[in-house]
Motif scaffolding. Structure first.
Motif, short mmCIF file in Angstrom:
data_model
loop_
_atom_site.label_atom_id
_atom_site.label_comp_id
_atom_site.label_asym_id
_atom_site.label_seq_id
_atom_site.Cartn_x
_atom_site.Cartn_y
_atom_site.Cartn_z
N ALA A 21 0.83 -1.19 0.00
CA ALA A 21 0.00 0.00 0.00
C ALA A 21 0.87 1.25 0.00
O ALA A 21 2.01 1.23 0.47
CB ALA A 21 -0.93 0.00 1.21
N ARG A 22 0.33 2.33 -0.58
CA ARG A 22 1.08 3.58 -0.68
C ARG A 22 1.64 4.00 0.67
O ARG A 22 0.93 4.01 1.69
CB ARG A 22 0.15 4.68 -1.23
N ALA A 57 -1.67 -5.97 -8.16
CA ALA A 57 -1.44 -4.60 -7.66
C ALA A 57 -2.76 -3.93 -7.28
O ALA A 57 -2.83 -3.22 -6.26
CB ALA A 57 -0.71 -3.78 -8.72
N ALA A 58 -3.80 -4.13 -8.08
CA ALA A 58 -5.11 -3.53 -7.79
C ALA A 58 -5.71 -4.07 -6.50
O ALA A 58 -6.37 -3.34 -5.75
CB ALA A 58 -6.05 -3.77 -8.97
N ASP A 77 -2.46 -7.12 1.77
CA ASP A 77 -1.38 -6.23 2.22
C ASP A 77 -0.18 -6.25 1.29
O ASP A 77 0.59 -5.29 1.25
CB ASP A 77 -0.93 -6.64 3.63
N VAL A 78 0.00 -7.36 0.56
CA VAL A 78 1.21 -7.52 -0.23
C VAL A 78 0.96 -8.49 -1.38
O VAL A 78 0.12 -9.39 -1.29
CB VAL A 78 2.38 -8.03 0.66
N GLY A 79 1.67 -8.27 -2.47
CA GLY A 79 1.64 -9.18 -3.61
C GLY A 79 2.98 -9.13 -4.32
O GLY A 79 3.78 -8.22 -4.09
N ALA A 113 3.03 -1.62 -10.94
CA ALA A 113 2.89 -0.71 -9.81
C ALA A 113 2.78 0.73 -10.28
O ALA A 113 2.06 1.55 -9.68
CB ALA A 113 4.08 -0.86 -8.86
N SER A 114 3.45 1.06 -11.38
CA SER A 114 3.39 2.42 -11.89
C SER A 114 2.04 2.74 -12.54
O SER A 114 1.73 3.91 -12.76
CB SER A 114 4.52 2.65 -12.90
N LEU A 115 1.28 1.72 -12.85
CA LEU A 115 -0.02 1.92 -13.53
C LEU A 115 -1.19 1.92 -12.57
O LEU A 115 -2.32 2.23 -12.97
CB LEU A 115 -0.22 0.82 -14.58
#
Length: 317
Positions: free
Chosen positions: A174-175, A235-236, A244-246, A253-255
């Motif tokens: 997460a961000r 990522a979505a 929490d993680v993938g 990730a940039s998209l």
């Protein structure tokens, strides 16, 4: 069935309850006539009906069978040259660019993209259903990419392995990385929710190999069985708070908004091509594209790619 109705390859796969790669194989063998609308392949309803009737062994007067309806070719059989599709498997956007260049250099070909994982791609090649396969499979004990798997799956075949690119793989979080995740060992934290890729995908193999190296049991990871079938889906899921993680590549990730990327490994992304009478016609063109300035310029515009070895032949049987 309406005579003017047509279907996409995805719709045909659902109607016949077969994989999309099998649909491409039927098109390649001429059993399902197809045509292009933009970048999409279409199959007329009448041609689908004719194929079904032939499959049932029923004569279909309006569309007689070809003089010699060939049986499905065995694994590694040569494909006839000409205006038949070239099936390119994999999910990276670089493959879409490659398909475009192939279409320009080989106007008689029809490159088709199949978005499947690395292991399924190699299996499809073994079955004769794919022409250019992409793979990024890590063997954890040796740290080697792709060749150990290719040698096991394509035993007895004559093939060429060419490097396409290198890219970063790692963790989606997460961000702001609120849980402070830093590496593979953090995946063992109690209560941490994972979102996974399907079995046979490069990301799933990478995760499993890293868990094995650290003595971590997959069954103890919460969410190990929560599967998404591409990097964007993983990522979505993290961005939406469903996990929490993938594990995946940097590009996805940039998209996706709301996701940060933790790079952990340099991933080797290679192409595999079987060598036979038909492929020898277009393999030189494929190598020419991979080594061309025009192709590399387009890839250089995409952040995160290492193209220093693009077009290098890594192995040839």
């Amino acid at each position: 069935m309406a005579s003017d109705e047509s279907y996409t390859t995805e719709e045909i796969a659902k109607l016949l309850k077969i994989s999309k790669l099998t649909v491409y194989d039927l098109i390649k063998k001429g059993e399902l006539p197809s045509y292009r609308v933009g970048k999409q392949m279409r199959i007329d309803a009448a041609d689908l009906d004719a194929y079904k009737q032939r499959a049932k062994g029923i004569a279909f007067a309006e569309r007689p069978l070809p003089a010699a309806e060939a049986a499905p070719p065995p694994a590694f059989a040569a494909r006839p040259a000409g205006a038949r599709p070239l099936v390119i498997t994999g999910q990276d956007v670089s493959l879409d660019i490659l398909a475009k260049h192939l279409e320009q250099r080989l106007p008689e070909s029809r490159p088709l993209r199949a978005h499947v994982g690395s292991m399924d791609s190699l299996i499809a090649m073994y079955k004769g259903e794919a022409d250019i396969v992409s793979t990024h499979l890590l063997e954890g004990e040796t740290g080697r990419y792709n060749l150990p798997y290719i040698r096991k799956l394509l035993v007895g075949a004559s093939y060429l392995v060419v490097h396409l690119l290198a890219r970063k793989a790692g963790l989606y979080v997460a961000r702001g990385n609120p849980l402070g995740l830093r590496g593979w060992v953090d995946l063992g934290r109690p209560g941490l929710r994972l979102v996974n890729r399907e079995r046979g995908s490069g990301a799933r193999v990478l995760l499993d190999e890293q868990l094995l190296l650290r003595g971590m049991k997959p069954g103890r990871l919460l969410g190990y069985d929560l599967v998404r079938t591409n990097h964007l889906g993983v990522a979505a899921e993290v961005a939406a708070g469903g996990a929490d993680v993938g594990v995946g590549s940097e590009k996805a990730a940039s998209l996706v908004e709301g996701v940060d990327f933790i790079p952990l490994i340099d991933e080797q992304y290679d192409l595999v091509v079987l060598k036979h009478a038909a492929s020898r016609v277009w393999i030189p063109e494929l190598l020419g594209i991979l080594r061309s300035d025009a192709f590399k310029r387009e890839l250089q515009a995409i952040a995160g790619y290492d193209l220093s070895r693009t077009g290098e032949v890594l192995h040839e049987t």
